[in-house]
Design an enzyme around this catalytic site. Structure first.
Site: not given
Length: 365
Positions: A77, A79, A107, A137-138, A166, A340
């Site tokens: 992903h 985003d 991430d 995705e987030e 991932e 994150h």
């Protein structure tokens, strides 16, 4: 000859994979703002004549059509969660380890960069490859770009094996836990807090729910040779309308992470049994994914990359591939514990390691 759009961000896929990671991270793409990075990825892919490129919203799909007997799908992903004074990126060295520091490095733009560089450079892989870079995705699952592709264009996800980029610390992590969120409510009777005896306190009535959660011991469940650790926790609580009113309703928000051997129906039944007699409302529910390590290409990949496969404790989009009957694993640079985080950072060596591992496996004859 078409003229390049001077306003479009340019990604240099001839640069090192580490430099390409930096370029991607410095293109801010918080969920909902992926258009510019999707445009840049699409433009970079347009230089590769061996790829068929397809755009769906802010998801970009590129695939080889070489007539190979088998196909593998690699997805990541584009985003990120919101930036918090951690862009632009920078390089730092800590205890002798060089890191690329900044939002998205873990991430999961390092994995995105690995996939983009290999997609452009591997014109003759030993198996056909579908590369997917997807949006949203987030955020809420109903917005997920890979989910949208699975619903609207399932043929684009077809393959014998899938790898989700991932962050795994450059190790292979098989499958993923399932995820359930429930709101468990108690009810009472409002009254003035000075005359509490004429009411019923819904917050006090929630005490047994919290006691059950505090006493719960998560199970460790072996699935296809990997041991998954479950989890059941309160992640929120709400109740009360004023400082002088006995509350007539309280809600405990519960999150259950369950082993991929359980179905969603079994997960719901477990919650219903634990909290029998309470008002239970399931607000989010997603199947896990079994490891799929018995599949031929999974075994080849593990043997090629080396190391020992581990379980993925969180939920990831490998579950979407599993739902389509495609065995899938997680594999990418970065410590998932730094995803994150404000000090999000990826070891440079892991970006390079993942590029080498995937390049060798896709190129081997």
């Amino acid at each position: 000859m078409p003229v390049a759009d001077p306003t479009l961000p340019v990604l240099d896929t001839t640069a090192s994979v580490v430099e390409l990671t930096r370029q991607l991270c410095d293109l801010e793409s918080v969920s909902g703002n992926e258009a510019a990075i999707a445009d840049a990825i699409q433009a970079a892919l347009a230089t590769a004549s061996h790829l068929e490129v397809i755009r769906d919203g802010d998801a970009v799909v590129a695939r080889t059509n070489l007539g190979r007997e088998h196909r593998v799908v690699l997805a990541g992903h584009i985003d990120t969660v919101p930036v918090n004074e951690n862009l632009p990126t920078r390089f730092e060295t800590e205890d002798g380890v060089e890191y690329l520091w900044g939002r998205g490095t873990v991430d999961m733009k390092a994995g995105v960069a690995v996939a983009l560089k290999l997609a452009v450079e591997l014109a003759d892989p030993r198996i056909d490859v579908t590369w997917i870079w997807y949006d949203h995705e987030e955020v809420s699952a109903d917005l997920n770009g890979l989910g949208r592709l699975a619903r609207n264009h399932p043929e684009l996800l077809t393959g014998d094996f899938a790898i989700l980029m991932e962050p795994t610390g450059a190790d292979i992590e098989g499958g993923c836990n399932g995820n359930l969120r429930a709101e468990i409510r108690t009810f009472g009777l409002r009254a003035h807090s000075a005359r509490a005896w004429v009411g019923e306190n819904a917050i006090h009535a929630a005490a047994p729910i919290l006691a059950t959660l505090a006493a719960y011991r998560p199970q460790e469940v072996e699935v296809d040779g990997l041991v998954y650790r479950e989890g059941l926790n309160a992640v929120g609580i709400a109740g009360g309308i004023a400082g002088n009113v006995i509350p007539d309703e309280c809600m405990v928000h519960v999150n259950y992470r369950f082993a991929p051997s359980r179905s969603t129906d079994e997960a719901v039944a477990h919650i219903s049994e634990l909290f029998d007699g309470y008002d239970i409302r399931i607000v989010d529910l997603a199947d896990g994914a079994r490891p799929g390590l018995d599949a031929r290409f999974a075994q080849e990949f593990v043997a090629s990359v080396g190391g020992t496969a581990k379980p993925k404790y969180g939920w990831t989009d490998v579950a979407r591939f599993s739902a389509l009957g495609i065995p899938a694993v997680n594999y990418g640079p970065g410590d998932p514990l730094k995803a994150h985080a404000d000090d999000e950072r990826v070891p440079v060596s892991q970006i390079e390691s993942c590029e080498r591992g995937l390049r060798a496996w896709l190129s081997a004859r």
